[in-house]
Design a protein around this motif. Structure first.
Motif, mmCIF file in Angstrom:
data_model
loop_
_atom_site.group_PDB
_atom_site.id
_atom_site.type_symbol
_atom_site.label_atom_id
_atom_site.label_comp_id
_atom_site.label_asym_id
_atom_site.label_seq_id
_atom_site.Cartn_x
_atom_site.Cartn_y
_atom_site.Cartn_z
ATOM 1 N N UNK A 183 0.777 -1.149 0.065
ATOM 2 C CA UNK A 183 -0.027 0.009 -0.125
ATOM 3 C C UNK A 183 0.785 1.280 -0.017
ATOM 4 N N UNK A 184 0.660 2.068 -1.080
ATOM 5 C CA UNK A 184 1.338 3.252 -1.058
ATOM 6 C C UNK A 184 0.607 4.340 -0.082
ATOM 7 N N UNK A 187 -6.680 -7.307 0.171
ATOM 8 C CA UNK A 187 -5.922 -7.277 1.284
ATOM 9 C C UNK A 187 -6.377 -7.996 2.322
ATOM 10 N N UNK A 188 -5.933 -8.457 3.168
ATOM 11 C CA UNK A 188 -6.162 -9.084 4.500
ATOM 12 C C UNK A 188 -6.309 -7.972 5.515
ATOM 13 N N UNK A 205 -4.556 -3.296 8.859
ATOM 14 C CA UNK A 205 -4.366 -2.967 10.184
ATOM 15 C C UNK A 205 -3.245 -2.619 10.540
ATOM 16 N N UNK A 206 -2.216 -3.005 10.032
ATOM 17 C CA UNK A 206 -0.801 -2.676 10.384
ATOM 18 C C UNK A 206 -0.340 -1.612 10.111
ATOM 19 N N UNK A 220 -6.003 1.696 10.962
ATOM 20 C CA UNK A 220 -6.366 1.160 12.151
ATOM 21 C C UNK A 220 -7.012 2.021 12.995
ATOM 22 N N UNK A 221 -6.427 3.317 13.189
ATOM 23 C CA UNK A 221 -7.109 4.395 13.965
ATOM 24 C C UNK A 221 -8.424 4.931 13.126
ATOM 25 N N UNK A 222 -8.235 5.036 12.025
ATOM 26 C CA UNK A 222 -9.355 5.543 11.096
ATOM 27 C C UNK A 222 -10.588 4.542 11.473
#
Length: 150
Positions: free
Chosen positions: A8-9, A44-45, A50-51, A56-58
């Protein structure tokens, strides 16, 4: 076996975070994965998404926002299409502001940590505020040419 998706860019992360800011309806990791796959044409998984801290915060903030919105629902009057579009836009902006405030708070906390560690190691303000050295583009190629490597 599924083929590994591309990394992911930053622009992809921004797009995913924007999707979460405007998310309405039930939110799950699988729903987000499906929406990202439709948008980026790459699967994507949950772990891969989430990494990224921002995603993850959003995701966490969107779940809180959606839960609060669900609890606050009451009788509504029918909105015109224009009012509905404006309402969705306002909701998205409010979610974005909330997320950016949380990101800003995390960055301020990181700055305080760095400041503490710098002071603990005896670095002065003058040392911390030194400008970056200039970038010497092409320096490596010239060094290789002199060494006979290229």
């Amino acid at each position: 076996m599924r083929k590994r998706g591309r990394n992911l860019a930053d622009t992809d992360v921004d797009m995913i975070v924007g999707m979460l800011d405007g998310w309405s309806g039930p939110l799950s990791w699988q729903g987000l994965i499906d929406a990202v796959e439709k948008r980026l044409f790459c699967g994507y998984t949950r772990q891969a998404l989430s990494k990224h801290d921002r995603i993850a915060q959003a995701f966490r903030l969107s779940r809180i926002r959606l839960a609060e919105a669900g609890a606050a629902r009451g009788p509504k009057r029918a909105l015109t299409p224009t009012e509905q579009a404006l309402s969705e836009r306002l909701t998205r902006r409010e979610a974005e502001v909330t997320r950016l405030k949380a990101e800003n708070q995390r960055l301020l906390e990181r700055h305080v940590l760095w400041l503490y560690n710098a002071q603990a190691r005896g670095l002065t303000s003058a040392e911390l505020e030194q400008p970056l050295p200039p970038v010497h583009r092409g320096q490596t190629k010239a060094t290789l040419r002199r060494a006979g490597g290229g």
